[in-house]
Design a protein around this motif. Structure first.
Motif, PDB file in Angstrom:
ATOM      1  N   THR B  73       0.632  -1.311   0.113  1.00  0.00           N
ATOM      2  CA  THR B  73       0.069  -0.116  -0.104  1.00  0.00           C
ATOM      3  C   THR B  73       0.943   1.221   0.120  1.00  0.00           C
ATOM      4  OG1 THR B  73      -0.118   0.411   2.540  1.00  0.00           O
ATOM      5  CG2 THR B  73      -1.591  -1.290   1.329  1.00  0.00           C
ATOM      6  N   ALA B  74       0.330   2.179  -0.278  1.00  0.00           N
ATOM      7  CA  ALA B  74       0.898   3.542  -0.471  1.00  0.00           C
ATOM      8  C   ALA B  74       1.312   4.178   0.971  1.00  0.00           C
ATOM      9  CB  ALA B  74       0.082   4.689  -0.952  1.00  0.00           C
ATOM     10  N   GLY B  75       0.366   3.562   2.009  1.00  0.00           N
ATOM     11  CA  GLY B  75       0.598   4.037   3.353  1.00  0.00           C
ATOM     12  C   GLY B  75       2.068   3.234   3.892  1.00  0.00           C
ATOM     13  N   ASP B  76       2.168   1.864   3.652  1.00  0.00           N
ATOM     14  CA  ASP B  76       3.548   1.329   3.755  1.00  0.00           C
ATOM     15  C   ASP B  76       4.673   1.870   3.191  1.00  0.00           C
ATOM     16  OD1 ASP B  76       2.025  -0.860   4.491  1.00  0.00           O
ATOM     17  OD2 ASP B  76       1.959  -2.199   2.813  1.00  0.00           O
ATOM     18  N   VAL B  77       4.573   2.601   2.068  1.00  0.00           N
ATOM     19  CA  VAL B  77       5.738   3.197   1.446  1.00  0.00           C
ATOM     20  C   VAL B  77       6.124   4.408   2.021  1.00  0.00           C
ATOM     21  CG1 VAL B  77       6.617   4.045  -0.784  1.00  0.00           C
ATOM     22  CG2 VAL B  77       5.296   2.029  -0.947  1.00  0.00           C
ATOM     23  N   ILE B  78       5.077   5.148   2.263  1.00  0.00           N
ATOM     24  CA  ILE B  78       5.329   6.605   3.078  1.00  0.00           C
ATOM     25  C   ILE B  78       5.794   6.424   4.398  1.00  0.00           C
ATOM     26  CG2 ILE B  78       4.073   8.562   3.613  1.00  0.00           C
ATOM     27  CD1 ILE B  78       2.242   8.518   1.312  1.00  0.00           C
ATOM     28  N   ARG B  79       5.360   5.475   4.937  1.00  0.00           N
ATOM     29  CA  ARG B  79       5.734   5.409   6.611  1.00  0.00           C
ATOM     30  C   ARG B  79       7.214   4.616   6.306  1.00  0.00           C
ATOM     31  NH1 ARG B  79       0.717   2.655   7.086  1.00  0.00           N
ATOM     32  NH2 ARG B  79      -0.692   4.198   8.162  1.00  0.00           N
ATOM     33  N   MET B  80       7.724   3.896   5.758  1.00  0.00           N
ATOM     34  CA  MET B  80       9.074   3.486   5.383  1.00  0.00           C
ATOM     35  C   MET B  80      10.104   4.830   5.270  1.00  0.00           C
ATOM     36  SD  MET B  80       9.214   0.096   3.272  1.00  0.00           S
ATOM     37  CE  MET B  80       8.178  -1.353   3.870  1.00  0.00           C
ATOM     38  N   MET B  81       9.601   5.642   4.204  1.00  0.00           N
ATOM     39  CA  MET B  81      10.543   6.807   4.082  1.00  0.00           C
ATOM     40  C   MET B  81      10.476   7.770   4.906  1.00  0.00           C
ATOM     41  SD  MET B  81      11.879   5.752   1.063  1.00  0.00           S
ATOM     42  CE  MET B  81      11.886   3.811   1.160  1.00  0.00           C
ATOM     43  N   ASP B  82       9.087   8.086   5.319  1.00  0.00           N
ATOM     44  CA  ASP B  82       8.941   9.466   6.009  1.00  0.00           C
ATOM     45  C   ASP B  82       8.786   9.180   7.691  1.00  0.00           C
ATOM     46  OD1 ASP B  82       9.559  10.718   3.797  1.00  0.00           O
ATOM     47  OD2 ASP B  82       7.512  11.683   3.605  1.00  0.00           O
ATOM     48  N   GLY B  83       8.333   7.986   7.911  1.00  0.00           N
ATOM     49  CA  GLY B  83       7.801   7.672   9.186  1.00  0.00           C
ATOM     50  C   GLY B  83       6.379   7.863   9.125  1.00  0.00           C
ATOM     51  N   PRO B  84       5.875   7.814  10.437  1.00  0.00           N
ATOM     52  CA  PRO B  84       4.261   7.901  10.709  1.00  0.00           C
ATOM     53  C   PRO B  84       3.539   8.824   9.882  1.00  0.00           C
ATOM     54  CG  PRO B  84       5.431   7.671  12.674  1.00  0.00           C
ATOM     55  CD  PRO B  84       6.365   7.971  11.681  1.00  0.00           C
ATOM     56  N   ILE B  85       2.191   8.578   9.547  1.00  0.00           N
ATOM     57  CA  ILE B  85       1.653   9.710   8.748  1.00  0.00           C
ATOM     58  C   ILE B  85       0.491  10.347   9.723  1.00  0.00           C
ATOM     59  CG2 ILE B  85       1.406   7.727   6.771  1.00  0.00           C
ATOM     60  CD1 ILE B  85      -1.510   7.177   7.430  1.00  0.00           C
ATOM     61  N   ALA B  86       0.473  10.045  10.922  1.00  0.00           N
ATOM     62  CA  ALA B  86      -0.270  10.724  11.904  1.00  0.00           C
ATOM     63  C   ALA B  86       0.159  12.247  11.846  1.00  0.00           C
ATOM     64  CB  ALA B  86      -0.456  10.178  13.054  1.00  0.00           C
TER      65      ALA B  86
END
Lengths: 138, 138
Positions: B73-86
């Motif tokens: 998922t996009a969420g997986d990728v973003i969390r890996m690169m940038d950290g939490p989405i909250a």
DNA sequence: CCTTTATCCTATAGAATTAATAGGAATTTG
DNA sequence: CAAATTCCTATTAATTCTATAGGATAAAGG
């Protein structure tokens, strides 16, 4: 992620909303919110320039909300402090800017997703007002 | 806002998803995505360590997705690169950390709002897979 | 084997942003 | 006039971001 600056601004304004109409000094706000006093000062000065609060100098001076608490949304405050809430500028109505690496925006799947994300975020942040924040918790 | 790193990672993975099973070099991805080549290399190496892609060295080497496109998922990728989405760590299930200035989390109106925000964001980013991204646009 | 084409690894660097702090001028109240 | 406060301008230290540099390592093909 939002910055401390935005968080402190939200906190400060919520405190002001709770003490509606009362003059509240930076010192008092800082204590009630555990916010570094000098940092808070610069934040309040920015909020003042942006017409969210009104200030009075001198002893027994301080700050008061410039509008009704239900006329200021969390989204307003966060945008003022941190800029657009969209995850990418190409997906932001308020701070739009094209990605340099983008060949065709209309066909960009990532942009489309980010527009949906922004919308989802906005559906929370642009609906929550200081009034809402003030009445929850303590 | 997400970083260029996260954006490039999403782009690169989407490109790989579009050319499913084919070996694709960093060079090719960089060209197709207008991504700085050397920067992309470091990103791909991170994606490799995180098991999202598999690499092969040597001429005719390159990268392939390590999983089915609908398993990332996009969420997986973003969390890996940038950290939490909250928007705040105190509202993040994956990267939780208490705010130092907070007296009582359970009563914090801002935190509550940020948990709603995170949920709203997640409802988009954790549902969109590389498969979805790959099939939209060209 | 040798050349070519890749990935892989480590380090570095400049720029921007963040999170404050410092120090004092200006203003108001009592 | 004293105390309290906002207001204004700078500065700074730390961190993060966005890359780039340079070469070591490996595989393929002739």
């Amino acid at each position: 992620m939002i910055t401390n600056k935005a968080k402190y601004a939200l906190k400060a304004l919520t405190i002001l909303a709770r003490h509606s109409k009362q003059q509240f000094s930076a010192q008092q706000i800082a204590e009630e919110g555990n916010i570094p006093h000098k940092f808070l000062e610069t934040i309040l000065s920015e909020l003042k320039n942006r017409k969210l609060v009104v200030s009075r100098r001198g002893s027994s001076g301080g700050y008061v909300l410039a509008k009704d608490p239900d006329e200021i949304t969390a989204g307003d405050v966060i945008r003022m402090m941190d800029g657009p809430i969209a995850p990418l500028l190409c997906a932001s109505p308020t701070g739009y800017r094209r990605c340099e690496d983008c060949e065709d925006e209309e066909l960009c799947a990532i942009r489309k997703m980010m527009m949906d994300s922004r919308k989802a975020l906005s559906s929370v942040l642009d609906k929550r007002t200081l009034k809402d924040l003030a009445k929850f918790g303590r």
